[in-house]
Design a protein around this motif. Structure first.
Motif, mmCIF file in Angstrom:
data_model
loop_
_atom_site.group_PDB
_atom_site.id
_atom_site.type_symbol
_atom_site.label_atom_id
_atom_site.label_comp_id
_atom_site.label_asym_id
_atom_site.label_seq_id
_atom_site.Cartn_x
_atom_site.Cartn_y
_atom_site.Cartn_z
ATOM 1 N N SER A 1 0.817 -1.219 0.000
ATOM 2 C CA SER A 1 0.000 0.000 0.000
ATOM 3 C C SER A 1 0.849 1.268 0.000
ATOM 4 N N LYS A 2 2.152 1.111 0.282
ATOM 5 C CA LYS A 2 3.076 2.253 0.275
ATOM 6 C C LYS A 2 4.052 2.157 -0.883
ATOM 7 N N GLY A 3 3.722 1.336 -1.884
ATOM 8 C CA GLY A 3 4.567 1.235 -3.068
ATOM 9 C C GLY A 3 5.583 0.118 -3.049
ATOM 10 N N GLY A 4 5.547 -0.727 -2.020
ATOM 11 C CA GLY A 4 6.461 -1.866 -1.975
ATOM 12 C C GLY A 4 6.167 -2.839 -3.101
ATOM 13 N N LYS A 5 7.149 -3.623 -3.457
ATOM 14 C CA LYS A 5 7.002 -4.583 -4.551
ATOM 15 C C LYS A 5 6.713 -5.977 -3.997
ATOM 16 N N ASN A 6 6.015 -6.755 -4.787
ATOM 17 C CA ASN A 6 5.721 -8.134 -4.428
ATOM 18 C C ASN A 6 6.836 -9.002 -5.000
ATOM 19 N N THR A 7 8.005 -8.945 -4.327
ATOM 20 C CA THR A 7 9.208 -9.631 -4.780
ATOM 21 C C THR A 7 9.846 -10.376 -3.623
ATOM 22 N N LEU A 8 10.741 -11.278 -3.961
ATOM 23 C CA LEU A 8 11.453 -12.046 -2.943
ATOM 24 C C LEU A 8 12.207 -11.131 -1.985
ATOM 25 N N SER A 9 12.771 -10.050 -2.489
ATOM 26 C CA SER A 9 13.566 -9.176 -1.615
ATOM 27 C C SER A 9 12.712 -8.360 -0.655
ATOM 28 N N ASN A 10 11.404 -8.337 -0.854
ATOM 29 C CA ASN A 10 10.527 -7.524 -0.004
ATOM 30 C C ASN A 10 9.592 -8.353 0.877
ATOM 31 N N VAL A 11 9.803 -9.652 0.946
ATOM 32 C CA VAL A 11 8.948 -10.474 1.809
ATOM 33 C C VAL A 11 9.788 -11.199 2.840
ATOM 34 N N THR A 12 9.148 -11.476 3.952
ATOM 35 C CA THR A 12 9.794 -12.224 5.020
ATOM 36 C C THR A 12 8.725 -12.983 5.791
ATOM 37 N N CYS A 13 9.157 -13.781 6.729
ATOM 38 C CA CYS A 13 8.261 -14.588 7.543
ATOM 39 C C CYS A 13 8.157 -13.954 8.924
ATOM 40 N N VAL A 14 6.930 -13.702 9.375
ATOM 41 C CA VAL A 14 6.726 -13.079 10.686
ATOM 42 C C VAL A 14 5.600 -13.777 11.438
ATOM 43 N N CYS A 15 5.585 -13.530 12.736
ATOM 44 C CA CYS A 15 4.492 -14.055 13.552
ATOM 45 C C CYS A 15 3.265 -13.155 13.387
ATOM 46 N N LYS A 16 2.131 -13.681 13.766
ATOM 47 C CA LYS A 16 0.881 -12.930 13.634
ATOM 48 C C LYS A 16 0.916 -11.630 14.438
ATOM 49 N N THR A 17 1.514 -11.666 15.628
ATOM 50 C CA THR A 17 1.572 -10.477 16.484
ATOM 51 C C THR A 17 2.335 -9.342 15.798
ATOM 52 N N CYS A 18 3.509 -9.644 15.246
ATOM 53 C CA CYS A 18 4.293 -8.613 14.562
ATOM 54 C C CYS A 18 3.588 -8.130 13.302
ATOM 55 N N ASN A 19 2.988 -9.048 12.559
ATOM 56 C CA ASN A 19 2.300 -8.657 11.325
ATOM 57 C C ASN A 19 1.157 -7.688 11.630
#
Length: 126
Positions: free
Chosen positions: A55-73
């Motif tokens: 929503s802020k212009g980030g890309k849907n790419t491998l370099s922009n994703v990570t794994c997080v817990c529900k609380t942090c997300n």
């Protein structure tokens, strides 16, 4: 597959660059071993997180994703990473450098490049 499909739908909704594959998502989840990239908690309820929100212009790419817990997300929501780092509702043991290093490695750039991009994003969205 659900995380990948949801990410594809969100990328289309926001009209952002999208080259994330299902294999990319499986790779991110596999290397995390269920550990949240932001707080380090190990959980079996991990989620795919866009470090720079779509929503802020980030890309849907491998370099922009990570794994997080529900609380942090939920806590990060659609905040940029540097602004969220300063918020009181983020985990106390949040370590931003690890996340920035991971992004830089995946993109093949120096961490300073990523840090400058994140600082620019924080300035744009204040």
């Amino acid at each position: 597959m659900t995380a990948w499909r949801d990410a594809k739908k969100a990328a289309a909704k926001y009209g952002v660059f999208d080259d994330l594959t299902a294999n990319d998502v499986m790779f991110v989840f596999a290397i995390s071993h269920g550990e949240c990239s932001y707080c380090g908690e190990v959980t079996d309820d991990y989620q795919l997180e866009h470090i720079v929100p779509l929503s802020k212009g980030g890309k849907n790419t491998l370099s922009n994703v990570t794994c997080v817990c529900k609380t942090c997300n939920r806590s990060k929501f659609n905040h940029d990473l540097l602004t969220w780092q300063d918020r009181s509702d983020r985990p106390d043991d949040f370590e931003i450098l690890t996340t920035i290093e991971r992004m830089a490695t995946r993109r093949g750039v120096h961490i300073e490049v990523i840090f400058e991009e994140l600082k620019e994003q924080a300035r744009e969205h204040k």
